[in-house]
Motif scaffolding. Structure first.
Motif, mmCIF file in Angstrom:
data_model
loop_
_atom_site.group_PDB
_atom_site.id
_atom_site.type_symbol
_atom_site.label_atom_id
_atom_site.label_comp_id
_atom_site.label_asym_id
_atom_site.label_seq_id
_atom_site.Cartn_x
_atom_site.Cartn_y
_atom_site.Cartn_z
ATOM 1 N N UNK A 165 63.900 61.523 -32.181
ATOM 2 C CA UNK A 165 63.880 60.411 -32.631
ATOM 3 C C UNK A 165 65.417 59.348 -34.252
ATOM 4 N N UNK A 166 65.097 58.262 -33.795
ATOM 5 C CA UNK A 166 65.965 57.348 -35.191
ATOM 6 C C UNK A 166 64.491 57.046 -35.824
ATOM 7 N N UNK A 167 64.432 57.305 -37.448
ATOM 8 C CA UNK A 167 63.747 56.724 -38.814
ATOM 9 C C UNK A 167 64.107 56.374 -39.024
ATOM 10 N N UNK A 168 63.426 55.377 -39.868
ATOM 11 C CA UNK A 168 64.433 54.002 -40.497
ATOM 12 C C UNK A 168 63.676 54.286 -41.641
ATOM 13 N N UNK A 169 63.865 55.396 -42.647
ATOM 14 C CA UNK A 169 63.067 55.942 -43.815
ATOM 15 C C UNK A 169 62.268 54.157 -44.718
ATOM 16 N N UNK A 170 63.609 53.373 -44.910
ATOM 17 C CA UNK A 170 63.122 52.372 -45.920
ATOM 18 C C UNK A 170 61.854 51.837 -45.140
ATOM 19 N N UNK A 171 62.290 51.803 -44.181
ATOM 20 C CA UNK A 171 60.642 50.240 -43.446
ATOM 21 C C UNK A 171 59.551 51.879 -43.071
#
Length: 75
Positions: free
Chosen positions: A54-60
């Motif tokens: 999975x892709x993780x957008x850590x900032x959001x």
């Protein structure tokens, strides 16, 4: 850098690290605000399905699957 890779396609760059022929970290960089293109998006989806990642957008604090990764890349 040893055990690392970078692949550019469309408006995206994929880069990361490898250990024992397995990807241990994968980062996606958008080089422009333009849509990455359907071919690039299709390849990314296929890769995500095959690698079961999975892709993780850590900032959001959001995660994206192969099905929803287009939502992230078209904001």
């Amino acid at each position: 850098m040893a055990d690392s890779f970078a692949i550019a396609g469309g408006s995206l760059t994929l880069y990361g690290t490898v250990s024992d022929e397995l990807i241990t970290a994968l980062c996606v960089e958008r080089r422009s605000v333009a849509h990455p293109g359907e071919d690039v998006l299709r390849c990314l989806r296929e890769f995500m399905d095959l690698a079961e990642v999975v892709l993780v957008d850590w900032c959001s604090c959001q995660t994206y699957t192969a099905t929803t990764v287009g939502d992230y890349l078209t904001w």
